[in-house]
Write a protein that holds these residues in place. Structure first.
Motif, mmCIF file in Angstrom:
data_model
loop_
_atom_site.group_PDB
_atom_site.id
_atom_site.type_symbol
_atom_site.label_atom_id
_atom_site.label_comp_id
_atom_site.label_asym_id
_atom_site.label_seq_id
_atom_site.Cartn_x
_atom_site.Cartn_y
_atom_site.Cartn_z
ATOM 1 N N THR A 161 76.546 45.575 18.793
ATOM 2 C CA THR A 161 76.157 44.786 17.625
ATOM 3 C C THR A 161 75.004 45.396 16.847
ATOM 4 O O THR A 161 74.846 45.127 15.666
ATOM 5 C CB THR A 161 75.748 43.356 18.041
ATOM 6 N N ASP A 162 74.164 46.212 17.506
ATOM 7 C CA ASP A 162 72.984 46.753 16.821
ATOM 8 C C ASP A 162 72.553 48.032 17.522
ATOM 9 O O ASP A 162 71.861 47.998 18.544
ATOM 10 C CB ASP A 162 71.846 45.717 16.841
ATOM 11 N N LEU A 163 72.949 49.176 16.971
ATOM 12 C CA LEU A 163 72.589 50.456 17.578
ATOM 13 C C LEU A 163 71.098 50.726 17.504
ATOM 14 O O LEU A 163 70.538 51.448 18.336
ATOM 15 C CB LEU A 163 73.357 51.589 16.889
ATOM 16 N N SER A 164 70.428 50.140 16.523
ATOM 17 C CA SER A 164 68.983 50.350 16.403
ATOM 18 C C SER A 164 68.220 49.667 17.531
ATOM 19 O O SER A 164 67.053 49.953 17.770
ATOM 20 C CB SER A 164 68.476 49.829 15.056
ATOM 21 N N ALA A 165 68.878 48.750 18.257
ATOM 22 C CA ALA A 165 68.233 48.026 19.354
ATOM 23 C C ALA A 165 68.654 48.587 20.711
ATOM 24 O O ALA A 165 68.683 47.874 21.705
ATOM 25 C CB ALA A 165 68.571 46.545 19.278
ATOM 26 N N GLU A 167 71.705 50.240 21.630
ATOM 27 C CA GLU A 167 73.078 49.874 21.981
ATOM 28 C C GLU A 167 73.170 48.420 22.444
ATOM 29 O O GLU A 167 73.735 48.105 23.486
ATOM 30 C CB GLU A 167 73.661 50.821 23.041
ATOM 31 N N GLN A 168 72.613 47.540 21.652
ATOM 32 C CA GLN A 168 72.694 46.106 21.947
ATOM 33 C C GLN A 168 74.143 45.645 21.883
ATOM 34 O O GLN A 168 74.882 45.970 20.964
ATOM 35 C CB GLN A 168 71.859 45.338 20.918
ATOM 36 N N ARG A 169 74.553 44.859 22.886
ATOM 37 C CA ARG A 169 75.917 44.356 22.970
ATOM 38 C C ARG A 169 75.948 42.862 22.684
ATOM 39 O O ARG A 169 74.936 42.175 22.814
ATOM 40 C CB ARG A 169 76.515 44.670 24.338
ATOM 41 N N PRO A 216 76.256 35.642 16.043
ATOM 42 C CA PRO A 216 76.973 36.875 16.412
ATOM 43 C C PRO A 216 78.357 36.621 16.995
ATOM 44 O O PRO A 216 79.254 37.457 16.847
ATOM 45 C CB PRO A 216 76.040 37.542 17.432
ATOM 46 N N ARG A 219 80.504 36.234 13.960
ATOM 47 C CA ARG A 219 80.728 37.543 13.331
ATOM 48 C C ARG A 219 81.774 38.341 14.109
ATOM 49 O O ARG A 219 82.641 38.995 13.513
ATOM 50 C CB ARG A 219 79.417 38.325 13.254
#
Length: 284
Positions: A161-165, A167-169, A216, A219
């Motif tokens: 969901t957020d690579l900046s975090a 590899e947040q899943r 999320p 989404r």
């Protein structure tokens, strides 16, 4: 000769259920706690002890487990839920122990099939989402349960969901474990049940924290709607079926254009969906 029930086993992150299942009917059921650090052998030992008096009452067994099943071998996708060693020979070990043929499948895939055959998704193209300690899923399209080349089909909780975090899943921010962290971080609530109750009562901070998990999920459902266009999303799991949670999913989705607005339905089989589903998948 009357057909004997199927032995169905569902090993989850906190509890293990065993049942004798006849069609869509659970004839008998046992529960033991899943000792996380015990490992697969200890979990299967606990199951065997709890159902020792059922010997001879079943001719085949099905087991549904958190994680990935490929070629009868079991591996963890999220060791934080259950630390399963990579490639554990689950079918081989359980067949030797029970002395009957064994079928193994991921627990959310099994629950998806149960809801398709006997529950809220009967006769539809459907996505099953279980929102509990983690987030799992299963896909039934064209009357067929999809498992995929490596057993990964439907593992919605592992979507990035957020690579900046880092590899947040999805399940990092939308599961019961995420709400537990939010409740603890607030210092106001003892855990997800108290947090959910406060949100239902209109507490603004609680509502914001719960909606932080709901958004999320919506989404992800919207993305899947655009990708495979299912008839419905069936929602299960302890958090997914908690009072008010499904209503929040529907409210978050209400503003989407109708042609890609997910239709959310409550799972009809509850905690028995995986048991009933895996029993139905057993080839008698």
């Amino acid at each position: 000769m009357q057909r004997r029930p199927v032995l169905a086993i569902d090993i989850g992150g906190t509890k293990t259920l065993s049942a004798l299942v006849d069609g869509d009917r659970v004839v008998a059921q046992r529960r033991v706690e899943t000792a996380r650090e015990g490992g697969p052998q200890a979990w299967l030992d606990a199951v065997a002890a709890s159902i020792a008096d059922w010997s001879g009452r079943y001719a085949a067994a099905g087991i549904a487990v958190t994680g990935r099943i490929a070629g009868g071998r079991w591996s963890a996708l999220n060791p934080a839920i259950l630390p399963v060693p990579d490639g554990y020979p689950l079918v081989e070990v359980l067949t030797e122990r029970l002395k009957v043929p064994v079928t193994a499948v991921n627990d959310a895939q099994a629950a998806a099939w149960g809801e398709y055959r006997f529950g809220a998704g009967q006769g539809t193209d459907m996505v099953f989402l279980t929102v509990s300690t983690g987030v799992g899923g299963g896909l039934v399209l064209g009357g067929r349960l999809l498992t995929g080349r490596s057993g990964l089909a439907g593992h919605v909780g592992r979507i990035l969901t957020d690579l900046s975090a880092g590899e947040q899943r999805l399940e990092d921010i939308a599961a019961g474990s995420a709400l537990a962290r939010s409740a603890a971080g607030s210092g106001r609530w003892s855990g997800p049940p108290a947090l959910l109750a406060a949100a239902r009562g209109g507490d603004p901070e609680a509502e914001a924290l719960v909606d932080g998990a709901v958004r999320p999920l919506v989404r992800a459902a919207r993305t899947l709607q655009m990708l495979i266009d299912p008839d419905c999303f069936v929602i299960g799991g302890g958090l997914g079926l908690a009072e008010g949670f499904l209503d929040r999913l529907r409210r978050q989705a209400a503003g989407l254009p109708p042609h890609y607005r997910p239709e959310f339905r409550a799972a009809a089989l509850g905690a028995e969906a995986g048991l009933i589903g895996v029993a139905d998948l057993v080839d008698l």
